[in-house]
Design an enzyme around this catalytic site. Structure first.
Site, mmCIF file in Angstrom:
data_model
loop_
_atom_site.group_PDB
_atom_site.id
_atom_site.type_symbol
_atom_site.label_atom_id
_atom_site.label_comp_id
_atom_site.label_asym_id
_atom_site.label_seq_id
_atom_site.Cartn_x
_atom_site.Cartn_y
_atom_site.Cartn_z
ATOM 1 N N LYS A 182 -7.528 7.930 -1.128
ATOM 2 C CA LYS A 182 -8.823 8.354 -0.547
ATOM 3 C C LYS A 182 -9.387 9.557 -1.308
ATOM 4 C CE LYS A 182 -7.937 6.500 4.078
ATOM 5 N NZ LYS A 182 -6.529 6.116 4.017
ATOM 6 N N THR A 204 -11.491 5.511 10.409
ATOM 7 C CA THR A 204 -11.463 4.843 11.718
ATOM 8 C C THR A 204 -11.094 5.811 12.841
ATOM 9 O OG1 THR A 204 -9.182 4.172 11.311
ATOM 10 C CG2 THR A 204 -10.888 2.559 10.788
ATOM 11 N N ASP A 261 -13.703 14.249 -4.567
ATOM 12 C CA ASP A 261 -13.755 15.481 -5.367
ATOM 13 C C ASP A 261 -14.951 15.370 -6.306
ATOM 14 O OD1 ASP A 261 -12.982 17.896 -6.723
ATOM 15 O OD2 ASP A 261 -10.916 17.503 -6.122
ATOM 16 N N ASP A 281 -3.509 4.238 -1.924
ATOM 17 C CA ASP A 281 -4.506 4.665 -0.926
ATOM 18 C C ASP A 281 -4.586 6.195 -0.891
ATOM 19 O OD1 ASP A 281 -6.327 4.620 1.123
ATOM 20 O OD2 ASP A 281 -4.863 4.178 2.688
ATOM 21 N N LYS A 330 0.842 -1.198 0.000
ATOM 22 C CA LYS A 330 0.000 0.000 0.000
ATOM 23 C C LYS A 330 0.879 1.250 0.000
ATOM 24 C CE LYS A 330 -2.452 1.642 3.704
ATOM 25 N NZ LYS A 330 -2.580 3.097 3.858
ATOM 26 N N ARG A 377 2.695 -1.052 10.730
ATOM 27 C CA ARG A 377 3.772 -1.076 11.708
ATOM 28 C C ARG A 377 4.046 -2.439 12.324
ATOM 29 N NH1 ARG A 377 1.199 4.140 14.258
ATOM 30 N NH2 ARG A 377 -0.555 2.999 13.354
HETATM 31 O O1 C5P Z 1 -1.416 0.696 12.216
HETATM 32 P P1 C5P Z 1 -0.735 0.272 10.954
HETATM 33 O O2 C5P Z 1 0.675 0.779 10.866
HETATM 34 O O3 C5P Z 1 -0.854 -1.220 10.665
HETATM 35 O O4 C5P Z 1 -1.542 1.030 9.828
HETATM 36 C C1 C5P Z 1 -1.733 0.520 8.541
HETATM 37 C C2 C5P Z 1 -2.692 1.408 7.818
HETATM 38 O O5 C5P Z 1 -3.879 1.528 8.580
HETATM 39 C C3 C5P Z 1 -2.224 2.854 7.636
HETATM 40 O O6 C5P Z 1 -1.542 2.983 6.412
HETATM 41 C C4 C5P Z 1 -3.503 3.653 7.659
HETATM 42 O O7 C5P Z 1 -4.025 3.823 6.359
HETATM 43 C C5 C5P Z 1 -4.466 2.788 8.430
HETATM 44 N N1 C5P Z 1 -4.741 3.341 9.766
HETATM 45 C C6 C5P Z 1 -6.046 3.415 10.188
HETATM 46 N N2 C5P Z 1 -6.350 3.922 11.437
HETATM 47 C C7 C5P Z 1 -5.370 4.346 12.270
HETATM 48 C C8 C5P Z 1 -4.024 4.234 11.875
HETATM 49 C C9 C5P Z 1 -3.740 3.721 10.603
HETATM 50 O O8 C5P Z 1 -6.950 3.016 9.465
HETATM 51 N N3 C5P Z 1 -5.698 4.835 13.465
#
Ligand code: C5P
Length: 234
Positions: free
Chosen positions: A60, A114, A63, A58, A31, A207
């Site tokens: 998002k 989220t 427009d 990604d 991604k 991460r």
């Molecule tokens: O938390 P992690 O590093 O696995 O995040 C992967 C993806 O999840 C990020 O690239 C982001 O698009 C999404 N994300 C999310 N909500 C968060 C943090 C990250 O949807 N609070």
């Protein structure tokens, strides 16, 4: 069969490709998000495609339909395999995205970020909400009815989405953590096997892999967890 996508949330192409090369063949889908795309531009997508990888762009998009149509077309021509749009762009914008995609790229819709709380959504929409999940399901249904290939959602919403949308649409879930691991800023997380069992078709892992002491080992553990669910349930 659920697929694993590694999120390249890095500031530079050099850092991103170092991880891609370290992970090698076992990771085939990446991604590229706003940070990396804004810093490096389309070259990062070309570099990944040049290494034989699939790319989830990604961006998002939100427009007017004409602009989103052109952006999705550009993403398809770049070789990206999957692109995100906001469901809140409405049916016209979603249809424009799907029309531009054709068979070259798949379009998935983000329902509610989220990070949003119910209070924030109420403030933006100036109405009270009975349930965030109902709004997610409503926006997901609207997106799929407009022709989107699926939605992005928290793994904790995946089961309800799968039930509402049926077996075919993609359900892409970030927020994946192995049990006991650092959650970072993710409030609503699930283990890889839980997300698969709930009906997620694509798991986005950032991460948990990129910040691990051994990214390759972390990737193997996540895949092993996914495999247990796929062997048991599918
Ligand atoms: O938390 P992690 O590093 O696995 O995040 C992967 C993806 O999840 C990020 O690239 C982001 O698009 C999404 N994300 C999310 N909500 C968060 C943090 C990250 O949807 N609070």
């Amino acid at each position: 069969m659920s697929q694993l996508i590694v999120a390249l949330d890095f500031p530079s192409q050099r850092d991103a490709l170092a991880l891609v090369d370290e992970l090698g063949d076992p990771a085939g889908y990446y991604k590229v998000g706003l940070e990396l795309y804004t810093s490096e531009g389309p070259g990062i997508v070309r570099a990944l495609k040049g290494r034989g990888k699939k790319v989830f762009l990604d961006l998002k998009l939100l427009d007017i339909p004409n602009t989103v149509h052109r952006a999705v077309r550009a993403a398809a021509e770049l070789g990206a395999d999957l692109v995100t749009v906001h469901a809140q762009g409405g049916t016209g914008m979603l249809q424009a995205a799907v029309d531009a995609a054709g068979r070259d790229i798949r379009v998935v819709a983000v329902t509610l970020l989220t990070s949003l709380t119910a209070v924030e959504v109420e403030e933006v929409w100036n109405r009270s909400l009975d349930s965030m999940l109902d709004e997610v399901l409503r926006l997901a249904t609207l997106s799929v009815e407009a022709g989107a290939d699926g939605v992005v959602a928290s793994p904790l919403e995946a089961r309800a989405l799968r039930r509402a949308l049926g077996p075919d649409p993609m359900v892409v879930t970030p927020g994946i953590r192995l049990p006991g691991a650092d959650r970072h800023d993710q409030a609503r997380v699930a283990a890889p096997d839980e997300a698969v069992r709930a009906g997620a078709s694509h798991l986005v892992v950032g991460r948990a892999v990129t910040a691990a002491r051994s990214p390759s080992e972390a990737l193997r553990s996540i895949r092993a967890s996914m495999d247990t669910a796929m062997k048991v349930d599918r």
